[in-house]
Design a protein around this motif. Sequence first.
Motif, mmCIF file in Angstrom:
data_model
loop_
_atom_site.group_PDB
_atom_site.id
_atom_site.type_symbol
_atom_site.label_atom_id
_atom_site.label_comp_id
_atom_site.label_asym_id
_atom_site.label_seq_id
_atom_site.Cartn_x
_atom_site.Cartn_y
_atom_site.Cartn_z
ATOM 1 N N ALA A 157 -11.816 -17.739 -59.808
ATOM 2 C CA ALA A 157 -10.647 -17.710 -58.927
ATOM 3 C C ALA A 157 -9.327 -17.576 -59.670
ATOM 4 C CB ALA A 157 -10.627 -18.972 -58.071
ATOM 5 N N ILE A 158 -9.381 -17.508 -60.993
ATOM 6 C CA ILE A 158 -8.167 -17.384 -61.802
ATOM 7 C C ILE A 158 -8.184 -16.036 -62.518
ATOM 8 C CG2 ILE A 158 -6.823 -18.366 -63.694
ATOM 9 C CD1 ILE A 158 -8.085 -21.081 -62.991
ATOM 10 N N GLU A 159 -7.119 -15.302 -62.350
ATOM 11 C CA GLU A 159 -7.028 -13.957 -62.946
ATOM 12 C C GLU A 159 -5.866 -13.922 -63.932
ATOM 13 O OE1 GLU A 159 -5.721 -9.573 -61.361
ATOM 14 O OE2 GLU A 159 -7.007 -10.758 -60.051
ATOM 15 N N VAL A 160 -6.150 -13.528 -65.165
ATOM 16 C CA VAL A 160 -5.119 -13.406 -66.194
ATOM 17 C C VAL A 160 -5.140 -11.970 -66.711
ATOM 18 C CG1 VAL A 160 -4.211 -14.291 -68.383
ATOM 19 C CG2 VAL A 160 -5.467 -15.824 -66.845
ATOM 20 N N LYS A 161 -4.015 -11.287 -66.569
ATOM 21 C CA LYS A 161 -3.922 -9.896 -67.018
ATOM 22 C C LYS A 161 -2.702 -9.718 -67.909
ATOM 23 C CE LYS A 161 -6.339 -7.544 -63.244
ATOM 24 N NZ LYS A 161 -6.257 -6.469 -62.215
ATOM 25 N N ALA A 162 -2.825 -8.785 -68.842
ATOM 26 C CA ALA A 162 -1.734 -8.504 -69.781
ATOM 27 C C ALA A 162 -1.368 -7.033 -69.749
ATOM 28 C CB ALA A 162 -2.160 -8.892 -71.203
ATOM 29 N N GLU A 163 -0.105 -6.777 -70.023
ATOM 30 C CA GLU A 163 0.395 -5.408 -70.147
ATOM 31 C C GLU A 163 1.208 -5.303 -71.432
ATOM 32 O OE1 GLU A 163 3.449 -2.366 -67.873
ATOM 33 O OE2 GLU A 163 2.646 -4.070 -66.763
ATOM 34 N N PRO A 164 0.760 -4.534 -72.430
ATOM 35 C CA PRO A 164 -0.426 -3.679 -72.428
ATOM 36 C C PRO A 164 -1.718 -4.494 -72.338
ATOM 37 C CG PRO A 164 0.509 -3.819 -74.626
ATOM 38 C CD PRO A 164 1.486 -4.475 -73.716
ATOM 39 N N VAL B 73 -0.532 -14.435 -64.337
ATOM 40 C CA VAL B 73 -1.606 -15.371 -64.019
ATOM 41 C C VAL B 73 -1.629 -15.590 -62.516
ATOM 42 C CG1 VAL B 73 -2.559 -17.667 -64.450
ATOM 43 C CG2 VAL B 73 -1.209 -16.524 -66.235
ATOM 44 N N LYS B 74 -2.784 -15.346 -61.888
ATOM 45 C CA LYS B 74 -2.946 -15.595 -60.462
ATOM 46 C C LYS B 74 -3.914 -16.758 -60.268
ATOM 47 C CE LYS B 74 -1.989 -10.884 -58.887
ATOM 48 N NZ LYS B 74 -2.485 -9.721 -58.101
ATOM 49 N N LEU B 75 -3.404 -17.813 -59.671
ATOM 50 C CA LEU B 75 -4.213 -18.989 -59.379
ATOM 51 C C LEU B 75 -4.643 -18.914 -57.908
ATOM 52 C CD1 LEU B 75 -1.935 -21.633 -61.140
ATOM 53 C CD2 LEU B 75 -4.057 -20.675 -62.033
ATOM 54 N N ASN B 76 -5.817 -18.357 -57.673
ATOM 55 C CA ASN B 76 -6.347 -18.215 -56.306
ATOM 56 C C ASN B 76 -7.279 -19.382 -55.992
ATOM 57 O OD1 ASN B 76 -5.104 -15.617 -55.874
ATOM 58 N ND2 ASN B 76 -6.631 -14.772 -57.269
ATOM 59 N N LEU B 77 -6.772 -20.587 -56.154
ATOM 60 C CA LEU B 77 -7.613 -21.776 -56.052
ATOM 61 C C LEU B 77 -7.769 -22.298 -54.631
ATOM 62 C CD1 LEU B 77 -6.296 -23.695 -59.190
ATOM 63 C CD2 LEU B 77 -8.459 -22.481 -58.966
ATOM 64 N N ASP B 78 -6.925 -21.849 -53.720
ATOM 65 C CA ASP B 78 -6.996 -22.340 -52.343
ATOM 66 C C ASP B 78 -8.367 -22.053 -51.751
ATOM 67 O OD1 ASP B 78 -6.542 -23.206 -49.795
ATOM 68 O OD2 ASP B 78 -4.974 -21.775 -49.317
ATOM 69 N N GLY B 79 -9.096 -23.124 -51.407
ATOM 70 C CA GLY B 79 -10.415 -22.959 -50.806
ATOM 71 C C GLY B 79 -11.577 -23.011 -51.771
ATOM 72 N N VAL B 80 -11.315 -23.054 -53.079
ATOM 73 C CA VAL B 80 -12.414 -23.133 -54.053
ATOM 74 C C VAL B 80 -12.958 -24.558 -54.079
ATOM 75 C CG1 VAL B 80 -13.063 -22.947 -56.472
ATOM 76 C CG2 VAL B 80 -11.481 -21.313 -55.498
ATOM 77 N N GLU B 81 -14.259 -24.692 -53.950
ATOM 78 C CA GLU B 81 -14.884 -26.012 -54.028
ATOM 79 C C GLU B 81 -15.185 -26.311 -55.490
ATOM 80 O OE1 GLU B 81 -18.168 -28.646 -51.552
ATOM 81 O OE2 GLU B 81 -18.394 -26.464 -51.671
ATOM 82 N N ALA C 57 -2.324 -21.463 -54.318
ATOM 83 C CA ALA C 57 -2.334 -20.003 -54.357
ATOM 84 C C ALA C 57 -0.980 -19.598 -54.944
ATOM 85 C CB ALA C 57 -2.537 -19.411 -52.980
ATOM 86 N N LYS C 58 -0.976 -19.282 -56.216
ATOM 87 C CA LYS C 58 0.292 -19.081 -56.913
ATOM 88 C C LYS C 58 0.145 -18.014 -57.982
ATOM 89 C CE LYS C 58 4.011 -21.822 -59.009
ATOM 90 N NZ LYS C 58 4.943 -21.578 -57.905
ATOM 91 N N THR C 59 1.208 -17.254 -58.179
ATOM 92 C CA THR C 59 1.256 -16.250 -59.240
ATOM 93 C C THR C 59 2.406 -16.580 -60.180
ATOM 94 O OG1 THR C 59 0.326 -14.518 -57.828
ATOM 95 C CG2 THR C 59 1.519 -13.802 -59.793
ATOM 96 N N VAL C 60 2.117 -16.637 -61.463
ATOM 97 C CA VAL C 60 3.156 -16.886 -62.465
ATOM 98 C C VAL C 60 3.071 -15.805 -63.528
ATOM 99 C CG1 VAL C 60 3.142 -19.371 -62.076
ATOM 100 C CG2 VAL C 60 1.673 -18.414 -63.836
ATOM 101 N N SER C 61 4.164 -15.580 -64.198
ATOM 102 C CA SER C 61 4.180 -14.571 -65.256
ATOM 103 C C SER C 61 5.089 -15.036 -66.387
ATOM 104 C CB SER C 61 4.661 -13.223 -64.714
ATOM 105 O OG SER C 61 5.972 -13.330 -64.197
ATOM 106 N N PHE C 62 4.809 -14.525 -67.570
ATOM 107 C CA PHE C 62 5.651 -14.834 -68.726
ATOM 108 C C PHE C 62 5.639 -13.647 -69.679
ATOM 109 C CE2 PHE C 62 1.422 -16.497 -69.677
ATOM 110 C CZ PHE C 62 1.177 -16.082 -70.983
#
Length: 418
Positions: free
Chosen positions: A196-203, A233-241, A251-256
């Motif tokens: 449920a957690i997605e971490v992506k980088a550019e490049p 970083v996308k925290l799609n934790l809402d509803g995860v058991e 349910a939050k998206t953060v970036s740095f």
Amino acid sequence: MNGQPISGTSAGAGSGRRRRAATGLPALALGALLLLVTACGGGDADAGGKGGGKAGGAGNADTTASQAVVNIVPADGADSVATNGALKISAQQGKLATVKVSDPKGTEVAGKIAADGTSWVPDRHLASATKYKVHAVAKDAEGRESAKDTTFTTLVPKNTFIGQYTPENGSTVGVGMPVSIHFTRGITDPEAVEKAIEVKAEPAVEIEGHWFGNDRLDFRPEDYWAAGTKVTVKLNLDGVEGRPGVYGKQAKTVSFTVGRRQVSTVDASTHRMKVVRDGKQIKDIPISAGAPATTTYNGQMVISEKLRVTRMNGDTVGFGGEYDIKDVPHAMRLSTSGTFIHGNYWGGSGIFGTTNTSHGCVGLQDARGAGDPSTPAAWFFDRSLIGDVVIVKNSHDSTIQPDNGLNGWNMSWSEWTK
């Protein structure tokens, strides 16, 4: 006039005399009139013949009901539906053509129709306490459509957890900064939470997660981030058991952004620290590391906190009453257990570059109150970011544990990913 044809007045509501006259037409004339009406109507004596459905161009439409049947679980109007595994959409005697599942904001749930067209499943869990609309269409072998629309509401969890994350949204960090998430409840289904957690980088770069115990999950690439990398970083934790009966509510998206590359190397045997930025050495600073009885950890350490002035009390890190300094200047944390690189105003100037005297920290010459920008400690503090790397070598101590601070770089990539 008496000479007008009777047929010209047959539509009127006139006298019975005219109606009786009409019924008195010869049988031959009446038969001819009926034949004419039948011909103008386009009918065919053979109702099953080829010409039977062509009137007006609309006779070819197939009004036979579709044989396809759409099945949706849970039932229409269901409440307290589980957020994972409960939603199932399928087709019988046909194949699914369209599936749309959306929340009240219109956001659609991503999912895939199976290759054989008979089923659809969502890509991930659903949010809790949310009413969803389902619209599904299936087609039979003749291309005829059958649709079904339902709604259902997911459960309202009694027990929840969130992930406390670092770094902060919108921050600029050093190249060693991992994404570190500490969960407020111990996790017993780490696979579901990590999915449920997605971490992506550019490049783009490969990024993998690693669990430390059951309440901490860090993400990092194989090597330090490249300078200038944008990380989301996308925290799609809402509803995860995350554990039985305990659900995420986040349910939050953060970036740095990763700033310039700065890696500083402390050599405990030479009592020096070399600061290298973007491949070029910009400073060589005399230091005082841990004394022989209280040596400094070796290894790659990441600055996780910056404090212009702080108190350091030996009681908090197992040294009893050996020290209690209320105004340590320019302190930068390197470990959870109390390792810092910081300013030192109480030691004589002769110790820096010659002698290791600390209780495990790396000391740089400084002035009391952190008000003198010309000191080595002030210089280093002002030019350091949270996430910068400080490497300690040649100390008579072990390598720091990867979970003692943000120091997962002390694990090989194979160890990190297994």
